[in-house]
Design an enzyme around this catalytic site. Structure first.
Site, mmCIF file in Angstrom:
data_model
loop_
_atom_site.group_PDB
_atom_site.id
_atom_site.type_symbol
_atom_site.label_atom_id
_atom_site.label_comp_id
_atom_site.label_asym_id
_atom_site.label_seq_id
_atom_site.Cartn_x
_atom_site.Cartn_y
_atom_site.Cartn_z
ATOM 1 N N HIS A 140 17.182 -11.926 -7.844
ATOM 2 C CA HIS A 140 16.686 -11.739 -9.215
ATOM 3 C C HIS A 140 17.098 -12.904 -10.109
ATOM 4 O O HIS A 140 16.264 -13.521 -10.781
ATOM 5 C CB HIS A 140 17.227 -10.424 -9.771
ATOM 6 N N GLU A 141 18.392 -13.190 -10.130
ATOM 7 C CA GLU A 141 18.858 -14.259 -11.017
ATOM 8 C C GLU A 141 18.310 -15.613 -10.597
ATOM 9 O O GLU A 141 18.041 -16.475 -11.438
ATOM 10 C CB GLU A 141 20.389 -14.282 -11.057
ATOM 11 N N HIS A 168 15.037 -16.231 -12.217
ATOM 12 C CA HIS A 168 15.193 -16.865 -13.533
ATOM 13 C C HIS A 168 15.446 -18.366 -13.369
ATOM 14 O O HIS A 168 14.895 -19.190 -14.114
ATOM 15 C CB HIS A 168 16.384 -16.255 -14.271
ATOM 16 N N HIS A 208 12.377 -20.257 -12.735
ATOM 17 C CA HIS A 208 11.596 -20.371 -13.968
ATOM 18 C C HIS A 208 12.093 -21.558 -14.797
ATOM 19 O O HIS A 208 11.300 -22.261 -15.440
ATOM 20 C CB HIS A 208 11.723 -19.065 -14.754
#
Length: 724
Positions: free
Chosen positions: A502-503, A506, A509
């Protein structure tokens, strides 16, 4: 969790800082302040090896002075306002303040100390006043508005038009159209809010550290792995508690160890310590919440909104509280129905176990749920904790799972850079290269828990990508994995593996950003879109081709047997009613706090009764399923992270993420062509267009909620055409 940074004129760069700013930064020391000049390290990585706490405050002062002078020069420019002499000039302002802010607030979150906490308390209201001095500058707004009115004629392209729209929108939302008296009130509100946000965060960190549970008897830890016991023993020793064990608290209500501990009395102690972190005294957050909610509501009213939620949501993808309420209420009905069914199953399991052991049964409580859910999961899917964790060693998961998926999708490669300075020995730094071999970014992984780090997991940047500034991103992710004893492997649960993916979503991104203007970088995307790439990236943790690549035994290196792999994947959908309900309870609580007027804000003594009533009205007040965060430690919504009235964004974004997952599967799954298309349409774009436009450009139409419900096993797999 992606950390949001205030964007109004706190980004951009100048090639030569003002001499006046340099002198301010150096007056308090005989040596140059490391924030005065651009870092000469690769990718402008901050020089952590020479930065001292005493550098921060003078650098903040110098950076604010520099930016005030730059902005005043823009506002007083005698030439007619143009895109270049107004908006581009703003994008180039505040480089020194940007540098010190990024380092300071990252270290405050991940490696704080008493001096940093004191500096933050002093700087919070001053930084708020500084932002107001820019956003409420009448002459500046006049120039920005003039460019905005002629944005359709800009020849610099769509990104320039979006920049004009964003500056105008942000300045109006910041109060640029208010009268002088109203602006004076607004400045006071902002200073007070900044002070309260800082106090809340520091109170929470102090209360969490103080509430850690000391265990005197090792036998009470039955159920924990050898590595976990070693970590607890070392945590106790670090606090001078030799011969004891310390269970440190994460910032969620339910602590992960509750799924493993067999001692029911200890489980209850840990649960009550977790929910009782705010018992008044110096770390009383109930008084902070009472005042903060009131002030945010008053500020919203001053800006022309009925409540803070209406103000916050107007600039997010959802746009209105009504849209958020409708979605949350519909999902809550499905989730709580499933959670109640799960509660009956667990109570039956408790009764059967008591009957078989000829002991008294008991009523399922919140501190029992994960214990029996995990036991049922293991029984149903024939899993053992040690068997599962043995295949998820942290280094291999990162290298052969997270990095592997990024390579297969986007062509990225990673090279560790131990030669570069770090702010803590636990940090690992990697240079990231694009598919053509060109340097792309630096990636910092700070994955272990420590007292100086706040709870939870998050991503941030030390340097933003910008073609205007010629900068490449320096990205950091933080987790809070318990550090094992020296020489022992770090073995993860599958939930922790998912958080890591998940991290890193980010991080992708941020690393794959390809924008011209800093204000349109990925950090400017609203929470209900910012969580989309991260939640999409979670999918690859359970994708068979990726999982088979990283799930290898820590001792033998053998791949996880296919039968065990299948059972691990199948078990992921078990207990989804609980997981969805605890999240939705927190999201609905967030909306309850911010969909009220200032007059409706409760006094400190009414904070917990307000919470209880809000959960009851929403139909999510299941005693066995507490909200993921109770109000006194709900960092997302009561600090400056940008998730106030925005915690719903995780589920809103997950609709987009699960739609995207289905899109990938329809088009061949883990494939470079798919990854490159998604990168071009979403990951590289920041906020160069509005979130809905970016998603629909990729997906080919509006989002559908069906894939989310199927992914979370809240409904049987089926086609669902209901729109987001």
């Amino acid at each position: 969790m992606r950390k949001l940074i205030a964007l109004i004129a706190v980004s951009g760069a100048l090639t030569a800082p003002l001499q006046a700013a340099e002198s301010v930064a150096e007056t308090r020391s005989n040596t140059p302040n490391p924030f005065t000049e651009e870092s000469q390290l690769p990718y402008q990585l901050p020089p952590f090896d020479i930065i001292k706490d005493s550098d921060f405050e003078p650098a903040f002062d110098a950076g604010m002075q520099q930016q005030r002078e730059q902005v005043d020069a823009i506002a007083r420019d005698p030439q007619p306002p143009t895109f270049d002499n107004t908006l581009v000039a703003l994008e180039r302002s505040g480089v020194m303040l940007d540098r010190v802010s990024k380092v300071f607030f990252n270290l405050d979150a991940s490696n704080t100390d008493p001096d940093i906490e004191k500096i933050k308390a002093r700087m919070a209201p001053r930084l708020a006043a500084h932002r107001d001095a820019i956003s409420l500058n009448h002459d500046l707004f006049t120039r920005v508005e003039a460019v905005w009115r002629t944005r359709a004629q800009l020849t610099q392209g769509p990104e320039a038009i979006q920049l004009a729209q964003r500056y105008y929108t942000l300045l109006v939302r910041a109060g640029a159209r208010l009268g002088a008296e109203e602006q004076s009130r607004l400045r006071k509100f902002n200073e007070q809010i900044a002070e309260l946000q800082t106090r809340f965060e520091q109170n929470e960190r102090r209360a969490s550290n103080e509430a850690a549970v000391v265990v005197d008897d090792r036998t009470q830890l039955d159920g924990l792995s050898t590595e976990q016991m070693g970590a607890a023993e070392r945590a106790a020793r670090d606090r001078g508690l030799d011969g004891k064990w310390l269970i440190e608290l994460e910032n969620t209500t339910i602590q992960p160890v509750l799924a493993q501990l067999k001692n029911r009395a200890l489980r209850e102690r840990i649960f009550r310590a977790s929910v009782g972190r705010d018992n008044g005294g110096d770390a009383d957050n109930k008084s902070v919440i009472s005042e903060l909610v009131k002030l945010r509501a008053e500020r919203a009213a001053l800006l022309g909104y009925p409540d803070h939620a209406a103000y916050a949501l107007a600039d997010e993808g959802a746009e209105t509280a009504q849209a958020v309420n409708k979605m949350l209420a519909g999902l809550a009905q499905v989730a709580t129905r499933k959670a109640r069914a799960e509660a009956i199953e667990l109570q039956n399991a408790i009764d059967r176990q008591a009957s078989a052991a000829h002991t008294a049964t008991f009523k399922l409580q919140a501190w029992d749920w994960h214990t029996y859910q995990e036991a049922e999961r293991k029984t149903r899917f024939r899993l053992r904790d040690a068997d599962e964790r043995a295949y998820f060693e942290l280094g291999r998961v990162l290298r052969d799972g997270v990095f592997y998926a990024a390579h297969e999708l986007y062509g990225l490669t990673f090279k560790e850079r131990p030669d570069l300075p770090r702010y803590h020995p636990d940090v690992k730094t990697y240079e990231v290269f694009d598919a053509d071999g060109s340097p792309l970014a630096l990636f910092l992984a700070d994955l272990y828990a420590r007292d100086s780090k706040r709870g939870g997991a998050w991503m941030d940047l030390f340097v933003d990508q910008s073609r205007l500034r010629g900068t490449k991103p320096v990205v950091v992710i933080n987790l809070n994995v318990a550090k094992p004893s020296e020489g022992q492997p770090t073995l993860l649960t599958f939930d922790q593996v998912t958080v890591l993916f998940h991290e890193f979503g980010h991080a992708l991104h941020g690393m794959l950003s390809d924008v011209t203007y800093p204000l349109l970088s990925m950090l400017s995307t609203p929470p209900d879109f910012a969580e989309y790439p991260s939640q999409f990236n979670e999918m690859w943790a359970r994708e068979p081709a990726v999982l088979a690549h990283y799930a290898r035994h820590t001792q033998t290196g053998e791949p996880m047997p296919p039968a065990l792999l299948d059972r691990v994947l199948a078990s992921r959908n078990f207990g989804q009613g609980y997981g969805a309900t605890e999240y939705l309870a927190a999201a609905l609580l967030d909306q309850a706090w911010y969909q009220i007027s200032a007059k409706q804000a409760p006094p400190p003594s009414g904070v917990m009764p307000f919470e209880k009533a809000a959960l009851r009205r929403a139909g999510v007040d299941l005693p066995e399923v507490p909200p993921r965060y109770h109000s006194p430690y709900f960092l997302h919504i009561f600090t400056d992270g940008g998730y106030d009235a925005g915690y719903y964004g995780y589920i809103w974004s997950e609709v987009l993420a699960r739609d995207t997952g289905q899109w990938f599967h329809r088009h061949g799954g883990l494939d470079r062509a798919n990854g490159d298309f998604y990168r071009a349409k979403v990951l590289s774009r920041g906020r160069t267009a509005e979130p809905k436009e970016l998603f629909e450009s990729f997906y080919g139409g509006p989002a559908q909620i069906g894939p989310l419900l199927e992914y979370r096993a809240l409904v049987p797999a089926q086609r669902d055409t209901e729109s987001h």
